[in-house]
Design an enzyme around this catalytic site. Structure first.
Site, mmCIF file in Angstrom:
data_model
loop_
_atom_site.group_PDB
_atom_site.id
_atom_site.type_symbol
_atom_site.label_atom_id
_atom_site.label_comp_id
_atom_site.label_asym_id
_atom_site.label_seq_id
_atom_site.Cartn_x
_atom_site.Cartn_y
_atom_site.Cartn_z
ATOM 1 N N VAL A 37 -8.767 29.461 -29.555
ATOM 2 C CA VAL A 37 -9.178 30.726 -30.155
ATOM 3 C C VAL A 37 -10.149 30.494 -31.320
ATOM 4 O O VAL A 37 -11.110 31.243 -31.505
ATOM 5 C CB VAL A 37 -7.950 31.545 -30.614
ATOM 6 C CG1 VAL A 37 -8.394 32.865 -31.226
ATOM 7 C CG2 VAL A 37 -7.029 31.808 -29.431
ATOM 8 N N ALA A 73 -21.480 46.176 -38.402
ATOM 9 C CA ALA A 73 -20.747 46.038 -39.673
ATOM 10 C C ALA A 73 -21.621 46.352 -40.880
ATOM 11 O O ALA A 73 -21.103 46.598 -41.968
ATOM 12 C CB ALA A 73 -20.193 44.628 -39.802
ATOM 13 N N ASP A 96 7.748 34.623 -26.380
ATOM 14 C CA ASP A 96 6.409 35.056 -26.780
ATOM 15 C C ASP A 96 6.276 36.583 -26.673
ATOM 16 O O ASP A 96 5.777 37.248 -27.586
ATOM 17 C CB ASP A 96 5.370 34.362 -25.892
ATOM 18 C CG ASP A 96 3.964 34.874 -26.152
ATOM 19 O OD1 ASP A 96 3.419 34.603 -27.236
ATOM 20 O OD2 ASP A 96 3.412 35.555 -25.263
ATOM 21 N N LYS A 100 5.616 39.583 -29.715
ATOM 22 C CA LYS A 100 4.608 40.640 -29.668
ATOM 23 C C LYS A 100 5.269 42.023 -29.714
ATOM 24 O O LYS A 100 4.815 42.930 -30.406
ATOM 25 C CB LYS A 100 3.772 40.496 -28.401
ATOM 26 C CG LYS A 100 2.926 39.216 -28.388
ATOM 27 C CD LYS A 100 2.428 38.891 -26.985
ATOM 28 C CE LYS A 100 1.557 37.650 -26.960
ATOM 29 N NZ LYS A 100 1.303 37.177 -25.575
#
Lengths: 435, 435
Positions: free
Chosen positions: A14, A33, A201, A205
């Site tokens: 990631v 942005a 997992d 979440k």
């Protein structure tokens, strides 16, 4: 305007994806942005490898604490995982007045209350869109998109590994072990798959989804967690025949007396959109009193899908970092002084429908005994099928029930298993109509 | 803290729903927003009816201008529809420094550039989550949730009336007229259904999605719009046989040389999640370069689903109304000085796949003539089926093509129709693989 300076802790899957997306889409992101967002400092264990990856674009350091304490860093992105070092780093970053973006569900599910509390005291944001369902903006949807609603329940396929395994078991008729081996070979499952396969997992979440849906603190230790490793091919086939598919669902539901928070294999009607979510994809259904049922679908993991969520958080933080903290969306969706103390219900107090399978001596009176026990426990039957077995004078019986309280089902199952005509333990799966 | 004071223009379906949701979920909304949000003034044509509905909770007035000019109102919610009076009211509200929330896609698709420009000058927000896909937070997902991405395309079922009609035509074998009559009887279609059935409503919504996906001004006048009224049962059946379903899709896609913006009946693979969206439900797929394909699903219309989006906007505006305008999400997702001038492509320049159906004299050489014409126009064939007709020595031929440019397809179709062996016009539908 000067770019916002981001420090990346970790340059794994990631982290690398985040670095790439920030670089490749730099202009597109700045167009949105109003400011450039740059990863200026990166920590990694393998310095040489990291340097060859980021080139001159960012400084590479071995010590992540050198990033969280660096006055030249505006936002820290924590992507090293785990909940020991990551916790220290996040708390240290907050203490140094830095905003934090993280994909770490384990960390927040266990230490979220502490972390969000410290962030509030220090007036910084901790953003975690990437922690649930990869790039699907489900945290934003619940926390900001559905604020008009009393959320009634959230039900999601939020672990790609198990959904891949279940899809293989159903479509190719594989047993769990074989499907797991395939998933490992294809990179969908870790060498030690316990964390995914046993539902941990997904429970991390779900804990976060539950908190933002109902305005309760994160309470991972209260979650009921059951994985898919005991699931048999027979149950998948019987479910299909009855018009259902089995998915590992995370379900959190508001009841009068508390909140259900549970991960387990679940029968869902085959015609629901959620039932058609195959392979490693993720999808979350959210039911609100005004909006009705909504669904959010996409890739729940992977380098760039997860990076997509990390970078979206970076844009949000960039927009709001100079704003008064009171204007920001609260970490857990509800104002910290307005959290609810509704308890998480123990699994015995959960209300749901059930699939019950058992093997019996196929002689007159068996069915009468079983249905009497169910009736006495206030469990009413929606449908029943009986299947002869290869063994002479044996049969499998499958019941689908209406909603019942789990403790009543436990009691009934114990009675049924004690019948001399019942030859097996009762396989018990939960069923959600998602209506 | 004092409540935020909202003025509601219109107390019809969505206005009434908004009033109800604000009242019923007042505490839940305040727990999130950190402040109460109250509808304090309402305009309606039928004063007596409106008064009996809102009771003492709000002042009821006949003149909506009395609301947009009232210094005691913080946010104006425009729910009267149309683009004449609504435009005047919204501009007047902005001129008086009020933030605006609207569900009015026609207004914004036509006058969005003017309205957003005025709002920017005045430093106020114009929020429009309710304008597309009812309560599904699709504007927020694209504008804030996917900011990391170069959006590649958006494809959506964004008109419930037509999706209901198409679902009925497919599942019950009805013709268009019959299915429309059913939709009207059940309240899914207006007495004059043109606006929905001819794709205009979907094109309004798609115009907004296109602007926020690609950072271009709203350009409704450039949209290609084709409805479903000419669609035949035969094409629905043939599509099904080939593994496709026909949906009225809004498609907007970034190409090198421009942006596609088109609404038309579209074949999509039956196994796509979008193909399973039935009845009056809405769903939008968004494909980004980092996140991959994502999907958002829910009720696209109706009193409370739409109110859900209106109130979510009210919460957002409440959070941000005292913030510096530069911290807010730009109206069209991209900074106003960073909008793109990429043109909207005319339909002739669109690239997509095609479904072509024609009736021929079933004699040797026909197929050779047709396939030669297609090849000469650089159109390659994916699959072909031939179906004998009841009439002797006639057959229907259906081709599915690879991607081709529409102007080439038009030219080829003209050549094919000129063949003496071709007995019908060519029915031409577009096909999207959504991959």
């Amino acid at each position: 305007m000067e770019p916002i300076r981001v420090g990346l802790l970790g340059l794994g899957v990631v982290g690398g994806g985040t670095f790439n997306v920030l670089a490749r889409n730099a202009e597109e992101i700045a167009r949105r942005a109003g400011r450039h967002i740059k990863a200026t400092k990166v920590s990694a264990r393998d310095l040489a490898k990291a340097k060859s990856r980021v080139g001159d674009a960012a400084e590479v350091v071995a010590d992540p604490f050198a990033i969280v304490r660096d006055p030249a860093i505006d936002i820290v992105v924590e992507l090293i995982g785990g909940d020991t070092l990551a916790r220290e780093l996040v708390l240290e970053a907050i203490a140094h007045g830095k905003h934090v973006v993280t994909a770490n569900k384990a960390l927040l599910a266990k230490h979220g209350n502490e972390i969000f509390g410290r962030a509030r005291e220090r007036g910084v944001m901790v953003a975690f869109e990437a922690a649930v369902a990869g790039g699907v903006p489900i945290i934003k949807a619940i926390r900001e998109g559905l604020t008009a609603n009393q959320i009634q329940w959230v039900a999601g396929i939020i672990n790609g590994t198990t959904n891949f395994i279940l899809s293989e078991m159903r479509s190719r008729g594989l047993g769990f072990d074989q499907a797991l081996a395939d998933a490992q070979r294809l990179g969908y499952a870790e060498a030690d798959p316990t964390f995914d396969v046993e539902g941990v997992d997904a429970a991390h979440k779900l804990t976060l989804l539950s908190a933002i849906a109902f305005g309760v603190p994160v309470q991972f230790d209260k979650a009921y967690v059951e994985g898919i490793s005991a699931l048999s091919q027979a149950d998948i086939r019987y479910a299909e025949e009855l018009g259902y598919r089995i998915k590992l669902l995370g379900v959190t539901r508001a009841r009068e007396d508390g909140i259900e928070l549970r991960v387990h294999p679940t029968l869902i009607p085959a015609q629901r959109l959620l039932a058609s979510v195959e392979g490693a994809m993720n999808a979350v259904m959210v039911k609100g009193d005004a909006v009705g049922a909504t669904l959010y679908y996409g890739q729940g993991a992977g380098e760039e899908p997860t990076a997509s969520a990390v970078v979206a958080d970076l844009v949000d933080v960039t927009r709001l970092h100079t704003a008064d903290p009171e204007h920001r969306v609260p970490h857990l969706a509800f104002q910290p002084n307005a959290l609810s103390d509704k308890p998480i219900l123990p699994i015995e107090a959960v209300t749901t429908s059930y699939y019950l399978r058992l093997t019996v001596h196929d002689i007159p009176g068996v069915l009468a005994d079983i249905t009497r026990i169910l009736a006495d426990a206030s469990i009413s039957i929606v449908s029943m099928i009986q299947k002869p077995r290869d063994e002479a004078s044996q049969a499998d019986i499958i019941f689908l029930t209406h909603e019942a309280v789990e403790r009543n089902v436990n009691a009934a199952v114990a009675h049924i298993e004690a019948l001399p005509t019942v030859l097996s333990e009762v396989t018990r799966l939960r069923l959600e109509t998602l209506a």
